[in-house]
Design an enzyme around this catalytic site. Structure first.
Site, PDB file in Angstrom:
ATOM      1  N   ASN A 312     -79.071 -31.794   6.586  1.00 52.23           N
ATOM      2  CA  ASN A 312     -78.062 -30.760   6.363  1.00 52.23           C
ATOM      3  C   ASN A 312     -78.180 -30.136   4.980  1.00 52.23           C
ATOM      4  OD1 ASN A 312     -76.882 -30.977   8.903  1.00 52.23           O
ATOM      5  ND2 ASN A 312     -75.566 -32.664   8.255  1.00 52.23           N
ATOM      6  N   HIS A 314     -77.891 -31.424   1.998  1.00 51.45           N
ATOM      7  CA  HIS A 314     -77.094 -31.930   0.900  1.00 51.45           C
ATOM      8  C   HIS A 314     -77.456 -33.386   0.653  1.00 51.45           C
ATOM      9  CE1 HIS A 314     -73.748 -32.726   4.090  1.00 51.45           C
ATOM     10  NE2 HIS A 314     -74.528 -33.757   3.999  1.00 51.45           N
ATOM     11  N   CYS A 349     -72.835 -32.487  -2.380  1.00 52.03           N
ATOM     12  CA  CYS A 349     -73.640 -32.314  -3.587  1.00 52.03           C
ATOM     13  C   CYS A 349     -74.993 -31.736  -3.197  1.00 52.03           C
ATOM     14  CB  CYS A 349     -73.802 -33.658  -4.297  1.00 52.03           C
ATOM     15  SG  CYS A 349     -74.876 -33.627  -5.738  1.00 52.03           S
TER      16      CYS A 349
END
Length: 437
Positions: A312, A314, A349
């Site tokens: 994804n 991240h 993040c």
């Protein structure tokens, strides 16, 4: 004079070299380095084929049209061998569907690269196994589309799963153990350890191997817009429970990166798989407090690598745990092992973010009777204790609970990524972890 001619036919290169005539009047010709007395004859038919081949080589290549999105998705599914209907047995992963066809069970073996210096599986290994079995469960359900566990209806709505909370309890860490063989010869006990040479003809060779585990996972409802996923990790031979875990998952729009409600078509897909059973009976949970930079342990300027990103795009949640635990002192980590961790996720993040890891011990959880080793013999001076790091770590009184915070720097302020709460216990070196027969 020697002359050279290059003849192309299809993809075959023929090199002809003509030399001076011999005494009989015939031409001496070399074809690809081999001498021939008879002149090379090129007929009209062959010459026509050669010309056509040359024309084909000169023609610009015809570019095929790129596949449509549906065709590309079909090719990916075929390559990944994603089933379109429910599977009950997966012989390649040693997995089955049990309990009325909704609970997933997989047999795994701890590998040598999944353990630490003490030959026990790391917490990262445990978390990776939980994540892997969860994805395999979706694969066998026939609901997996193309993504990180996303179903077909989720793909249609451009949605992905994100974990919002996770609680893991570890009673025992799986091990990579050494097999020891005991041999009695004339009343004397001999021990052979590891991959040593054979001592006696009737003794079999010994070696190392990882513990065999059975991992069960299932899903359930969590409010209107969430899903709960639980795990139980057992030793296959003993049946003893090693790990219990529970988690809550919500949906995020893949484009806007905002949380989304669960569409009815998605709930209709996954609700038949729900089980009303909990691996951990949590009851009322205490809120994890927010820390600031005045905490005892602070590690700044942490930067994710490309290898830390998941599908994804991240940072994988396992990386968050590594950042948290590495903030603790080495002396503490050498003497203790984690028994429980609670994670509350706030924000994702990315690869360009700069992360700060903060940790604060709970001083009220110091237990002198269990955290201080007793040293028999003459008294040791403080200089000797301080000069020996492992001894100082063993004698120091450490708290057993810690609060954690990961945050990323955004302009002049920090934004929370995840809050955490860890509980620890002294490492125990049981003889059963080493002696296996």
């Amino acid at each position: 004079m020697a002359s050279t001619t290059l003849l192309y036919y299809s993809k075959l290169l023929v090199r002809c070299s003509a030399y001076e005539k011999d005494g009989s009047g015939g031409g001496r010709v070399r074809v690809n380095g081999a001498a021939h007395r008879v002149p090379l004859q090129v007929g009209a038919a062959l010459e026509t084929k050669i010309n056509r081949s040359l024309a084909g080589l000169m023609r610009p290549p015809v570019l095929s049209q790129p596949p449509t999105e549906e065709e590309a998705e079909g090719r990916r599914s075929q390559r990944q061998n994603i089933p379109s209907e429910k599977q009950t047995v997966d012989p390649f992963r040693q997995a089955v569907i049990v309990e009325g066809g909704v609970r997933y069970r997989q047999t795994v073996v701890v590998r040598s690269y999944e353990v630490g210096p003490d030959r026990t599986a790391t917490l990262e290994t445990v978390l990776n196994l939980l994540q892997e079995t969860a994805l395999n469960h979706v694969w066998m359900s026939g609901l997996l589309g193309d993504g990180f566990g996303a179903t077909h209806a989720m793909i249609t709505n451009n949605l992905i799963w994100v974990v919002s909370r996770m609680h893991v309890q570890v009673d025992h860490y799986p091990i990579w153990y050494i097999i020891l063989v005991f041999v009695f010869v004339h009343g004397v006990l001999f021990v052979q350890r590891g991959r040593g040479k054979k001592i006696y003809a009737h003794q079999t060779e010994v070696g190392c191997r990882g513990e065999v585990l059975e991992i069960d996972t299932w899903v359930g409802s969590s409010g209107k817009n969430g899903m709960r996923r639980d795990w139980l990790v057992r030793g296959r031979s003993s049946g003893a429970i090693f790990v219990r875990a529970t988690s809550t998952w919500v949906m995020m729009n893949k484009v806007t990166r905002r949380l989304s409600k669960m569409p009815k078509e998605v709930r209709d897909e996954i609700s038949p798989w729900f089980i009303d059973r909990h691996a951990i009976d949590e009851g009322a949970t205490d809120k994890i407090i927010k820390l600031d930079t005045n905490a005892t342990y602070v590690d700044s300027d942490l930067k994710p690598k490309r290898s830390d990103l998941d599908m994804n795009n991240h940072v994988n949640n396992v990386k968050y745990v590594r950042w948290m635990l590495e903030t603790l002192p080495d002396q503490f980590l050498q003497q203790h092992q984690l028994s429980s961790i609670i994670l509350e996720y706030r924000k994702e993040c990315g690869s360009s973010d700069v992360v700060q890891s903060i940790c604060q011990p709970d001083e009220d959880t110091i237990m002198p009777g269990e955290n201080v080793s007793i040293v028999m013999g003459p008294s040791l001076s403080q200089e000797i204790i301080n000069g020996h790091h492992s001894l100082a770590g063993a004698l120091q009184q450490w708290p057993t609970k810690y609060t954690h915070l990961l945050q990323l720097k955004a302009n002049d302020k920090y934004e929370e990524i995840v809050r955490g709460r860890t509980t620890w216990k002294k490492k125990s070196y049981s003889i059963s972890n080493v002696l296996k027969f």
